[in-house]
Design a protein around this motif. Structure first.
Motif, PDB file in Angstrom:
ATOM      1  N   VAL A 155       0.853  -1.188   0.000  1.00  0.00           N
ATOM      2  CA  VAL A 155       0.000   0.000   0.000  1.00  0.00           C
ATOM      3  C   VAL A 155       0.890   1.240   0.000  1.00  0.00           C
ATOM      4  CG1 VAL A 155      -1.753   1.291   1.272  1.00  0.00           C
ATOM      5  CG2 VAL A 155      -1.825  -1.210   1.230  1.00  0.00           C
ATOM      6  N   SER A 156       0.616   2.152  -0.889  1.00  0.00           N
ATOM      7  CA  SER A 156       1.410   3.378  -0.946  1.00  0.00           C
ATOM      8  C   SER A 156       1.010   4.311   0.193  1.00  0.00           C
ATOM      9  CB  SER A 156       1.199   4.084  -2.281  1.00  0.00           C
ATOM     10  OG  SER A 156      -0.174   4.413  -2.459  1.00  0.00           O
ATOM     11  N   ARG A 157       1.987   4.938   0.783  1.00  0.00           N
ATOM     12  CA  ARG A 157       1.710   5.909   1.841  1.00  0.00           C
ATOM     13  C   ARG A 157       1.309   7.240   1.208  1.00  0.00           C
ATOM     14  NH1 ARG A 157       3.609   4.585   6.941  1.00  0.00           N
ATOM     15  NH2 ARG A 157       4.739   2.590   7.043  1.00  0.00           N
ATOM     16  N   PRO A 158       0.490   8.035   1.907  1.00  0.00           N
ATOM     17  CA  PRO A 158       0.122   9.337   1.343  1.00  0.00           C
ATOM     18  C   PRO A 158       1.343  10.224   1.211  1.00  0.00           C
ATOM     19  CG  PRO A 158      -0.607   9.157   3.631  1.00  0.00           C
ATOM     20  CD  PRO A 158      -0.133   7.806   3.219  1.00  0.00           C
ATOM     21  N   PRO A 159       1.433  11.025   0.178  1.00  0.00           N
ATOM     22  CA  PRO A 159       2.618  11.874  -0.015  1.00  0.00           C
ATOM     23  C   PRO A 159       2.758  12.894   1.103  1.00  0.00           C
ATOM     24  CG  PRO A 159       0.860  12.491  -1.536  1.00  0.00           C
ATOM     25  CD  PRO A 159       0.426  11.227  -0.878  1.00  0.00           C
ATOM     26  N   ARG A 160       3.976  13.125   1.488  1.00  0.00           N
ATOM     27  CA  ARG A 160       4.272  14.122   2.521  1.00  0.00           C
ATOM     28  C   ARG A 160       5.082  15.250   1.892  1.00  0.00           C
ATOM     29  NH1 ARG A 160       1.139  14.323   6.348  1.00  0.00           N
ATOM     30  NH2 ARG A 160       2.713  15.387   7.601  1.00  0.00           N
ATOM     31  N   PRO A 161       4.942  16.459   2.411  1.00  0.00           N
ATOM     32  CA  PRO A 161       5.672  17.590   1.825  1.00  0.00           C
ATOM     33  C   PRO A 161       7.148  17.544   2.193  1.00  0.00           C
ATOM     34  CG  PRO A 161       4.536  18.288   3.812  1.00  0.00           C
ATOM     35  CD  PRO A 161       4.104  16.866   3.549  1.00  0.00           C
ATOM     36  N   PRO A 162       7.984  18.152   1.381  1.00  0.00           N
ATOM     37  CA  PRO A 162       9.408  18.220   1.736  1.00  0.00           C
ATOM     38  C   PRO A 162       9.601  19.119   2.951  1.00  0.00           C
ATOM     39  CG  PRO A 162       8.962  19.612  -0.161  1.00  0.00           C
ATOM     40  CD  PRO A 162       7.697  18.846   0.107  1.00  0.00           C
ATOM     41  N   HIS A 163      10.680  18.883   3.667  1.00  0.00           N
ATOM     42  CA  HIS A 163      10.972  19.733   4.817  1.00  0.00           C
ATOM     43  C   HIS A 163      11.501  21.084   4.337  1.00  0.00           C
ATOM     44  CE1 HIS A 163      12.148  20.858   8.885  1.00  0.00           C
ATOM     45  NE2 HIS A 163      13.312  21.252   8.392  1.00  0.00           N
ATOM     46  N   VAL A 164      10.917  22.130   4.865  1.00  0.00           N
ATOM     47  CA  VAL A 164      11.358  23.491   4.546  1.00  0.00           C
ATOM     48  C   VAL A 164      11.827  24.134   5.843  1.00  0.00           C
ATOM     49  CG1 VAL A 164      10.660  25.767   3.711  1.00  0.00           C
ATOM     50  CG2 VAL A 164       9.753  23.696   2.609  1.00  0.00           C
ATOM     51  N   ARG A 200      -9.139  12.501  -2.441  1.00  0.00           N
ATOM     52  CA  ARG A 200      -9.982  11.775  -3.386  1.00  0.00           C
ATOM     53  C   ARG A 200      -9.161  11.085  -4.475  1.00  0.00           C
ATOM     54  NH1 ARG A 200     -14.469  15.867  -5.414  1.00  0.00           N
ATOM     55  NH2 ARG A 200     -12.571  16.807  -6.256  1.00  0.00           N
ATOM     56  N   SER A 201      -7.959  11.566  -4.727  1.00  0.00           N
ATOM     57  CA  SER A 201      -7.104  10.970  -5.762  1.00  0.00           C
ATOM     58  C   SER A 201      -6.170   9.899  -5.205  1.00  0.00           C
ATOM     59  CB  SER A 201      -6.272  12.064  -6.441  1.00  0.00           C
ATOM     60  OG  SER A 201      -5.364  12.643  -5.515  1.00  0.00           O
ATOM     61  N   VAL A 202      -6.209   9.685  -3.909  1.00  0.00           N
ATOM     62  CA  VAL A 202      -5.336   8.701  -3.271  1.00  0.00           C
ATOM     63  C   VAL A 202      -5.987   7.320  -3.384  1.00  0.00           C
ATOM     64  CG1 VAL A 202      -4.389   7.987  -1.035  1.00  0.00           C
ATOM     65  CG2 VAL A 202      -4.361  10.389  -1.694  1.00  0.00           C
ATOM     66  N   PRO A 203      -5.220   6.247  -3.587  1.00  0.00           N
ATOM     67  CA  PRO A 203      -5.810   4.906  -3.664  1.00  0.00           C
ATOM     68  C   PRO A 203      -6.647   4.581  -2.426  1.00  0.00           C
ATOM     69  CG  PRO A 203      -3.517   4.845  -4.363  1.00  0.00           C
ATOM     70  CD  PRO A 203      -3.765   6.232  -3.843  1.00  0.00           C
ATOM     71  N   LEU A 204      -7.686   3.789  -2.632  1.00  0.00           N
ATOM     72  CA  LEU A 204      -8.629   3.482  -1.563  1.00  0.00           C
ATOM     73  C   LEU A 204      -7.940   2.864  -0.356  1.00  0.00           C
ATOM     74  CD1 LEU A 204     -11.529   3.293  -0.521  1.00  0.00           C
ATOM     75  CD2 LEU A 204     -11.729   1.094  -1.702  1.00  0.00           C
ATOM     76  N   ALA A 205      -7.033   1.928  -0.584  1.00  0.00           N
ATOM     77  CA  ALA A 205      -6.350   1.276   0.542  1.00  0.00           C
ATOM     78  C   ALA A 205      -5.565   2.285   1.369  1.00  0.00           C
ATOM     79  CB  ALA A 205      -5.417   0.183   0.014  1.00  0.00           C
ATOM     80  N   THR A 206      -4.968   3.262   0.713  1.00  0.00           N
ATOM     81  CA  THR A 206      -4.228   4.308   1.422  1.00  0.00           C
ATOM     82  C   THR A 206      -5.175   5.162   2.260  1.00  0.00           C
ATOM     83  OG1 THR A 206      -2.609   4.376  -0.372  1.00  0.00           O
ATOM     84  CG2 THR A 206      -2.646   6.256   1.134  1.00  0.00           C
ATOM     85  N   VAL A 216      -9.271   5.378   9.595  1.00  0.00           N
ATOM     86  CA  VAL A 216      -9.282   4.507  10.769  1.00  0.00           C
ATOM     87  C   VAL A 216     -10.111   5.121  11.901  1.00  0.00           C
ATOM     88  CG1 VAL A 216      -7.881   3.459  12.589  1.00  0.00           C
ATOM     89  CG2 VAL A 216      -7.109   3.380  10.218  1.00  0.00           C
ATOM     90  N   PHE A 217      -9.847   6.384  12.223  1.00  0.00           N
ATOM     91  CA  PHE A 217     -10.586   7.007  13.326  1.00  0.00           C
ATOM     92  C   PHE A 217     -12.051   7.243  12.974  1.00  0.00           C
ATOM     93  CE2 PHE A 217     -11.873  10.542  16.106  1.00  0.00           C
ATOM     94  CZ  PHE A 217     -11.591   9.966  17.337  1.00  0.00           C
ATOM     95  N   PRO A 218     -12.397   7.762  11.768  1.00  0.00           N
ATOM     96  CA  PRO A 218     -13.812   7.895  11.425  1.00  0.00           C
ATOM     97  C   PRO A 218     -14.573   6.574  11.418  1.00  0.00           C
ATOM     98  CG  PRO A 218     -12.479   9.237   9.959  1.00  0.00           C
ATOM     99  CD  PRO A 218     -11.530   8.396  10.758  1.00  0.00           C
TER     100      PRO A 218
END
Length: 384
Positions: free
Chosen positions: A228-237, A313-319, A326-328
């Motif tokens: 399962v792909s993890r959701p993208p995270r922003p680069p550290h600034v 909405r563009s993220v894979p369902l499993a992700t 999980v919490f909802p």
């Protein structure tokens, strides 16, 4: 095998059922925590609408200054979504192990502080902490115990489902409640049918509860096994020491995402230079993601440059399931008002199953003792 499962189900319920029932009861109260809090503390949530809201920066700065002790490392601002709502700021200093969470509610029209408090010391905070970690504190043994009760509930659900199964040809018997065959039979039927009816909600609540407590042992293996792909995270600034005013940040968001509603803004933590903005697209109100947002936008604090956008909405369902739902799912909020009602009732069910299971066990035990007494008495008379 079935007999072994019966005895395992029975004695696990007798020994651990009270713990599972306690977690369920407190969980039912947590489902409606926002409504309970507004009912108990209306003065914190009600403001008289004015003609114009004050600039966001003039509202947030005094609220952050109200944090006890050092400047908090986490600051999340929830914007008012209706004219009569306050602006809410949630804060914590994660550099201090015992630092409290702190909330400040502000009238967005006058700048008046409506409340400044430790949410853990309110009745609603007490209920949440009682459910989440048995008042022992975050990431301590009480939280681990709650996770283990979730695992026990999973065992109850699986073994109960096997014991309920009457066979394909007698499926109707699995839903029969006999009222004229004695109290023991009645309570046994009630226990079996109610347990089956709520098997799916209880399985979901137990599974997501375990995932919330033990993410490193549950989510990580699933991610690896199913790729399962993890959701993208922003680069550290890195922080430059300069932050654009919150009003300018709002202008950037309104310009680039005109058809959205700003739910909240997380201020850059120490050493970082990104604002995190939670947005809700028009028409997405029924969707449930982390914090209610369907869009996450990261903006460079010094320049206002949009660094990255996460559209759930563009993220894979499993992700989405593993990292946002999980919490909802655990609270039933994933299905709106109907889902929350089901979660509330499901939290009460383990207590009912504990009582009916105990009644069945007690009556069977008493019946065996009564049947054994004449035999023992006759045996004693024969020996005499």
């Amino acid at each position: 095998m079935r007999r072994f499962l019966y005895w395992a189900h029975l004695y696990a319920g007798l020994m651990l059922g009270a713990g599972v029932a306690f977690v369920g009861l407190t969980g039912s109260s947590v489902v409606y925590l926002p409504e309970i809090e507004r009912l108990l503390y209306p003065e914190r949530y009600e403001v008289a609408p004015g003609e114009r809201r004050l600039p966001l920066g003039t509202l947030v700065s005094p609220a952050v200054a109200a944090y006890p002790g050092a400047r908090p490392s986490f600051v999340s601002v929830d914007l008012p979504l209706a004219p009569g709502e306050p602006l809410r700021v949630l804060m914590k200093d994660f550099s201090q192990q015992e630092a409290p969470w702190w909330r400040v509610h502000v009238n967005p029209y006058t700048g008046e502080t409506l409340a400044s408090f430790d949410p853990g010391k309110t009745l609603t905070g007490f209920l949440f902490n009682l459910h989440a970690h048995w008042l022992t504190g975050e990431h301590r043994w009480g939280e681990q115990a709650v996770g283990w009760m979730g695992l026990v509930l999973l065992v109850f659900c699986v073994t109960g489902l096997v014991l309920w199964w009457p066979g394909g040809r007698r499926l109707g018997e699995g839903f029969r409640i006999r009222t004229n065959s004695g109290r023991g039979v009645f309570h046994g039927d009630l226990h079996r049918v109610l347990g089956f009816v709520f098997t799916v909600p209880l399985l979901l609540i137990a599974l997501t509860g375990v995932m919330l407590v033990f993410p490193e042992y549950t989510r990580a293996p699933v991610v690896k096994a199913l790729e399962v792909s993890r959701p993208p995270r922003p680069p550290h600034v890195n922080a430059t020491g300069q932050h654009m005013p919150l009003e300018a940040l709002q202008a950037v968001i309104q310009r680039e995402f005109a058809e959205t509603k700003v739910l909240g803004i997380q201020l850059p933590p120490p050493g970082a230079g990104l604002y995190t903005v939670r947005l809700l697209r028009s028409g997405d109100e029924r969707l449930r993601y982390g914090g209610g947002a369907t869009l996450l936008v990261w903006v460079e604090a010094a320049t206002g440059r949009i660094v990255q956008v996460l559209d759930w909405r563009s993220v894979p369902l499993a992700t989405r399931v593993l990292f946002s739902w999980v919490f909802p799912i655990h609270t039933g909020d994933i299905a709106g008002a109907a889902g929350r009602l089901i979660a509330f009732v499901a939290g009460l069910v383990p207590s009912f199953l504990l009582v009916t299971g105990w009644i069945v066990w007690y009556r069977r035990r008493a019946r065996r003792q009564r049947s054994a007494f004449p035999t023992a008495r006759a045996r004693g008379a024969a020996q005499g």
